[in-house]
Design an enzyme around this catalytic site. Structure first.
Site, PDB file in Angstrom:
ATOM      1  N   LYS A   1     -11.503  18.727  40.047  1.00  0.00           N
ATOM      2  CA  LYS A   1     -12.300  18.966  41.085  1.00  0.00           C
ATOM      3  C   LYS A   1     -13.694  19.885  40.794  1.00  0.00           C
ATOM      4  CE  LYS A   1      -8.944  21.337  42.792  1.00  0.00           C
ATOM      5  NZ  LYS A   1      -7.645  21.173  41.993  1.00  0.00           N
TER       6      LYS A   1
ATOM      7  N   ARG B   1      -8.734  31.114  31.623  1.00  0.00           N
ATOM      8  CA  ARG B   1      -8.278  31.602  32.682  1.00  0.00           C
ATOM      9  C   ARG B   1      -6.812  32.155  32.574  1.00  0.00           C
ATOM     10  NH1 ARG B   1      -9.396  27.058  37.410  1.00  0.00           N
ATOM     11  NH2 ARG B   1      -7.252  27.727  37.996  1.00  0.00           N
TER      12      ARG B   1
ATOM     13  N   ARG C   1      -6.346  23.906  51.526  1.00  0.00           N
ATOM     14  CA  ARG C   1      -5.127  23.952  50.683  1.00  0.00           C
ATOM     15  C   ARG C   1      -3.971  23.887  51.707  1.00  0.00           C
ATOM     16  NH1 ARG C   1      -7.264  25.686  45.497  1.00  0.00           N
ATOM     17  NH2 ARG C   1      -5.576  25.366  43.897  1.00  0.00           N
TER      18      ARG C   1
ATOM     19  N   ARG D   1      -8.417  23.763  28.808  1.00  0.00           N
ATOM     20  CA  ARG D   1      -9.351  24.220  29.430  1.00  0.00           C
ATOM     21  C   ARG D   1     -10.218  25.439  29.003  1.00  0.00           C
ATOM     22  NH1 ARG D   1      -9.648  24.230  35.747  1.00  0.00           N
ATOM     23  NH2 ARG D   1      -7.785  25.334  35.251  1.00  0.00           N
TER      24      ARG D   1
ATOM     25  N   ARG E   1       1.812  25.884  40.381  1.00  0.00           N
ATOM     26  CA  ARG E   1       0.544  25.536  41.107  1.00  0.00           C
ATOM     27  C   ARG E   1       0.707  24.331  41.423  1.00  0.00           C
ATOM     28  NH1 ARG E   1      -3.725  27.165  36.632  1.00  0.00           N
ATOM     29  NH2 ARG E   1      -5.056  25.771  37.465  1.00  0.00           N
TER      30      ARG E   1
HETATM   31  P1  AP5 Z   1     -10.987  20.792  36.188  1.00  0.00           P
HETATM   32  O1  AP5 Z   1     -12.476  20.286  36.723  1.00  0.00           O
HETATM   33  O2  AP5 Z   1     -11.467  22.369  35.759  1.00  0.00           O
HETATM   34  O3  AP5 Z   1      -9.735  20.718  37.261  1.00  0.00           O
HETATM   35  P2  AP5 Z   1      -9.618  21.398  38.801  1.00  0.00           P
HETATM   36  O4  AP5 Z   1      -9.252  20.267  39.540  1.00  0.00           O
HETATM   37  O5  AP5 Z   1     -10.789  22.066  39.147  1.00  0.00           O
HETATM   38  O6  AP5 Z   1      -8.425  22.273  38.462  1.00  0.00           O
HETATM   39  P3  AP5 Z   1      -8.065  23.868  38.818  1.00  0.00           P
HETATM   40  O7  AP5 Z   1      -6.949  24.190  37.743  1.00  0.00           O
HETATM   41  O8  AP5 Z   1      -9.425  24.591  38.906  1.00  0.00           O
HETATM   42  O9  AP5 Z   1      -7.476  23.622  40.110  1.00  0.00           O
HETATM   43  P4  AP5 Z   1      -6.820  24.649  40.778  1.00  0.00           P
HETATM   44  O10 AP5 Z   1      -6.725  23.999  42.147  1.00  0.00           O
HETATM   45  O11 AP5 Z   1      -5.433  25.046  40.402  1.00  0.00           O
HETATM   46  O12 AP5 Z   1      -7.349  25.877  40.625  1.00  0.00           O
HETATM   47  P5  AP5 Z   1      -8.336  26.877  41.626  1.00  0.00           P
HETATM   48  O13 AP5 Z   1      -9.398  27.529  40.934  1.00  0.00           O
HETATM   49  O14 AP5 Z   1      -8.732  26.054  42.821  1.00  0.00           O
HETATM   50  O15 AP5 Z   1     -10.501  20.062  34.894  1.00  0.00           O
HETATM   51  C1  AP5 Z   1      -9.390  20.573  34.177  1.00  0.00           C
HETATM   52  C2  AP5 Z   1      -9.682  20.490  32.630  1.00  0.00           C
HETATM   53  O16 AP5 Z   1      -9.605  18.922  32.574  1.00  0.00           O
HETATM   54  C3  AP5 Z   1     -11.076  20.713  32.189  1.00  0.00           C
HETATM   55  O17 AP5 Z   1     -10.915  21.514  30.987  1.00  0.00           O
HETATM   56  C4  AP5 Z   1     -11.975  19.485  32.177  1.00  0.00           C
HETATM   57  O18 AP5 Z   1     -12.933  19.469  31.026  1.00  0.00           O
HETATM   58  C5  AP5 Z   1     -10.905  18.528  31.983  1.00  0.00           C
HETATM   59  N1  AP5 Z   1     -11.278  17.183  32.644  1.00  0.00           N
HETATM   60  C6  AP5 Z   1     -11.593  16.923  33.781  1.00  0.00           C
HETATM   61  N2  AP5 Z   1     -11.795  15.886  34.229  1.00  0.00           N
HETATM   62  C7  AP5 Z   1     -11.170  14.983  33.265  1.00  0.00           C
HETATM   63  C8  AP5 Z   1     -10.979  13.923  32.986  1.00  0.00           C
HETATM   64  N3  AP5 Z   1     -11.313  12.648  33.929  1.00  0.00           N
HETATM   65  N4  AP5 Z   1     -10.570  13.301  31.778  1.00  0.00           N
HETATM   66  C9  AP5 Z   1     -10.252  14.306  30.935  1.00  0.00           C
HETATM   67  N5  AP5 Z   1     -10.285  15.369  31.262  1.00  0.00           N
HETATM   68  C10 AP5 Z   1     -10.892  16.156  32.232  1.00  0.00           C
HETATM   69  O19 AP5 Z   1      -7.334  28.115  42.512  1.00  0.00           O
HETATM   70  C11 AP5 Z   1      -6.802  29.046  41.288  1.00  0.00           C
HETATM   71  C12 AP5 Z   1      -5.933  29.853  42.363  1.00  0.00           C
HETATM   72  O20 AP5 Z   1      -6.639  30.635  43.233  1.00  0.00           O
HETATM   73  C13 AP5 Z   1      -4.845  29.180  43.093  1.00  0.00           C
HETATM   74  O21 AP5 Z   1      -3.475  28.930  42.129  1.00  0.00           O
HETATM   75  C14 AP5 Z   1      -4.531  30.220  44.151  1.00  0.00           C
HETATM   76  O22 AP5 Z   1      -3.788  31.230  43.583  1.00  0.00           O
HETATM   77  C15 AP5 Z   1      -5.834  30.689  44.485  1.00  0.00           C
HETATM   78  N6  AP5 Z   1      -6.798  29.608  45.480  1.00  0.00           N
HETATM   79  C16 AP5 Z   1      -7.678  28.935  45.289  1.00  0.00           C
HETATM   80  N7  AP5 Z   1      -8.248  28.625  46.383  1.00  0.00           N
HETATM   81  C17 AP5 Z   1      -7.152  28.668  47.198  1.00  0.00           C
HETATM   82  C18 AP5 Z   1      -7.025  28.375  48.696  1.00  0.00           C
HETATM   83  N8  AP5 Z   1      -7.821  27.559  49.464  1.00  0.00           N
HETATM   84  N9  AP5 Z   1      -6.091  29.039  49.456  1.00  0.00           N
HETATM   85  C19 AP5 Z   1      -5.040  29.843  48.912  1.00  0.00           C
HETATM   86  N10 AP5 Z   1      -5.092  30.029  47.408  1.00  0.00           N
HETATM   87  C20 AP5 Z   1      -6.261  29.781  46.869  1.00  0.00           C
HETATM   88 MG    MG Z   2     -11.193  24.236  39.438  1.00  0.00          MG
END
Ligand code: AP5
Ligand code: MG
Length: 215
Positions: free
Chosen positions: A13, A161, A88, A127, A172
């Site tokens: 994402k 992170r 979410r 990552r 997660r």
């Molecule tokens: P990346 O693009 O970083 O993946 P992502 O989908 O953004 O994954 P996240 O880990 O950020 O998602 P998340 O939903 O767990 O975390 P968030 O910050 O939202 O890609 C990952 C890696 O893979 C990178 O190194 C990239 O280079 C590589 N990659 C990407 N595409 C690729 C491909 N096609 N092929 C190969 N490699 C690839 O949330 C974190 C925390 O915040 C949550 O756990 C929660 O506690 C809180 N939170 C956030 N939003 C909310 C909400 N709306 N409600 C409640 N709690 C929330």
């Molecule tokens: Mg992300």
């Protein structure tokens, strides 16, 4: 244009949102990034969210929806929004409808990044990001072009992170399956969901998204 990028942790994402920002001048609204900034600044929201995030659980709906409303108000009404990691839960999906409605915005696409969960742990544990500009990298899949130097801003500082360890990633993913995947039918009923193969090469995923939003 207003787009939701939906997918489990590590689906890509953030990676794809950054590319949309670069190509189309849209704004990435990542609740994860907003919460991490709040934790870093030790704001009241950050103090509340820190332990929850470290466990890999979801922060309260009220907190994240308020953050999204504030971010939308801070940007121009002509600027497109990419919702990354929000909504979410069903409650957040309902809040987003109201938030967009109040601001005269409509949701154009919900793009589901379909991925194989087994591959996600490797993606997440490899990552890292630039500590200065936030550009994302991966130990195996996307190294900086010059080792140790950010492609975008030249910084030599990188960070990882605290929730990117295997145990937290499993929590997660469980949260995604239990609370987030069930919101897809809400958008399917509106006919705005498209599925993209998130296991494809990063550039292929970008190309698929480009095709989708240009139609
Ligand atoms: P990346 O693009 O970083 O993946 P992502 O989908 O953004 O994954 P996240 O880990 O950020 O998602 P998340 O939903 O767990 O975390 P968030 O910050 O939202 O890609 C990952 C890696 O893979 C990178 O190194 C990239 O280079 C590589 N990659 C990407 N595409 C690729 C491909 N096609 N092929 C190969 N490699 C690839 O949330 C974190 C925390 O915040 C949550 O756990 C929660 O506690 C809180 N939170 C956030 N939003 C909310 C909400 N709306 N409600 C409640 N709690 C929330
Ligand atoms: Mg992300």
């Amino acid at each position: 244009m207003n787009i939701i990028l939906l997918g489990p942790p590590g689906a890509g994402k953030g990676t794809q949102a950054q590319r949309l920002v670069e190509r189309h001048g849209m704004r990435q609204l990542s609740t994860g990034d907003m919460l991490r900034a709040a934790v870093k600044a030790a704001t009241p929201v950050g103090l509340q969210a820190k332990a929850v995030m470290e466990r890999g659980e979801l922060v309260s709906d009220e907190i994240v929806s308020a953050l999204i409303g504030e971010e939308l108000d801070a940007m121009g009404s002509d600027t497109g929004a990419i919702f990354d990691g929000y909504p979410r839960t069903e409650a957040q999906a309902g809040s987003l409808d109201a938030i967009l409605d109040e601001r005269g915005r409509t949701l154009d696409h919900v793009i589901e990044l379909a991925v194989d969960e087994d591959a996600l742990v490797e993606r997440i544990t490899g990552r890292f990001t630039c500590a200065n500009c936030g550009k994302g990298y991966h130990d195996t899949f996307e190294q900086p072009k010059v080792a140790g130097e950010c492609d975008k801003c030249g910084s030599t500082e990188f960070k990882r992170r605290p929730d990117d360890n295997e145990e937290t990633v499993r929590t997660r993913m469980a949260e995604y399956r239990a609370k987030t995947a069930p919101i897809l039918p809400i958008y399917e009923a509106r006919g705005i969901v498209s599925r993209v193969d998130g296991m494809a090469d990063m550039d292929e995923v970008t190309a698929a998204i480009e095709r989708l939003i240009s139609t």
